[in-house]
Design a protein around this motif. Structure first.
Motif: not given
Length: 277
Positions: A170, A201, A141, A177
């Motif tokens: 990320t 995700s 991440q 994220l």
């Protein structure tokens, strides 16, 4: 760079292969529960024509709270995964957190998963590569897509010929994220197939205080976007009743809704492949 397909047991993952789906519960609970989910997934694969790998963790080593359920452990977890494989014929995968786990996992599973938090751990990557099994390395991440070239380099140097890279979001501030869909074509440029982790995700790390939150309503929209930009596989955790799952319930797809979602993704992949590279 030419994209080289990865071999996972009898399955192949790559741009000219059927969509690969890596699916199963976040964490192993009981053998009977795992088998029931696996049987439903086999029916889904037959219906949709996808390649399928059964996924479940034997130990959730990075849970938010010390009190969180972690799973049955290495020995019992591998017994369950071996039973799933023998009963259904499905290739299996699970994640390892320590280099000493690589050999026993490699004796049972066809694909070894490297968690995103640990993807820079050289000894872990080398141990996974030396099993001779395919390796799915999740992009940290905290990493840029280009940084995954070093992961590919470590795995290749240790003898792994079947490498998959996985996009799973990320960090975007605290507890959030985001996905930069550029990461999929950028990681494919490294010459390996790319997996999109649709359920992790949509995680919201620590979003429920002592547990991780998430938004499963966003799983399919993000999966569609990933397929549209060229991912080769979809990773999707599923459970018959996600809200009763001991791990990652908020971001898992209900098992009865998964086949229709995969059908739509297969149709989208065929449309996109018609555009050519």
């Amino acid at each position: 760079m030419t994209n080289i397909p990865a071999q996972i047991s009898s399955l192949r993952c790559g741009p000219d292969e059927p969509l690969l789906v890596i699916a199963g519960p976040c964490v192993l609970e009981t053998a009977d529960a795992a088998l029931a989910i696996a049987e439903k997934l086999v029916a889904m694969a037959e219906r949709t024509g996808v390649g399928l790998v059964f996924k479940a963790s034997f130990d959730k080593a990075n849970r938010t709270s010390i009190d969180s359920f972690r799973g049955p452990g290495l020995e019992e977890g591998l017994r369950i995964l071996e039973r799933v494989n023998k009963a259904t014929g499905l290739p299996t995968t699970t994640d390892i957190h320590d280099a000493t786990q690589a050999v026993p996992v490699g004796e049972v599973c066809d694909l070894i998963q490297i968690p995103a938090f640990l993807v820079r751990q050289t000894d872990l990557l080398i141990a996974a590569a030396r099993t001779g099994k395919a390796v799915n390395a999740k992009k940290g991440q905290f990493l840029a897509p280009k940084d995954m070239k070093h992961v590919v380099g470590k795995l290749s140097a240790a003898g792994c010929d079947n490498i998959l890279l996985c996009e799973r979001g990320t960090f975007f501030g605290y507890g959030r994220l985001v996905n930069d869909m550029q990461s999929i074509p950028k990681m494919r440029e490294l010459g390996v197939p790319v997996v999109f982790d649709a359920t992790h995700s949509v995680q919201e790390p620590g979003g429920l205080g002592a547990t991780t939150g998430g938004n499963r309503a966003m799983v399919e929209p993000l999966a569609r976007a990933a397929v549209a930009v060229g991912c080769d596989a979809i990773f999707c955790e599923t459970h018959p009743d996600p809200d009763k799952s001991p791990s990652d319930g908020p971001n898992m797809v209900p098992l009865d809704r998964l086949p229709a979602m995969i059908e739509r993704l297969v149709a989208l992949r065929e449309l996109v492949r018609g555009f050519g590279e």
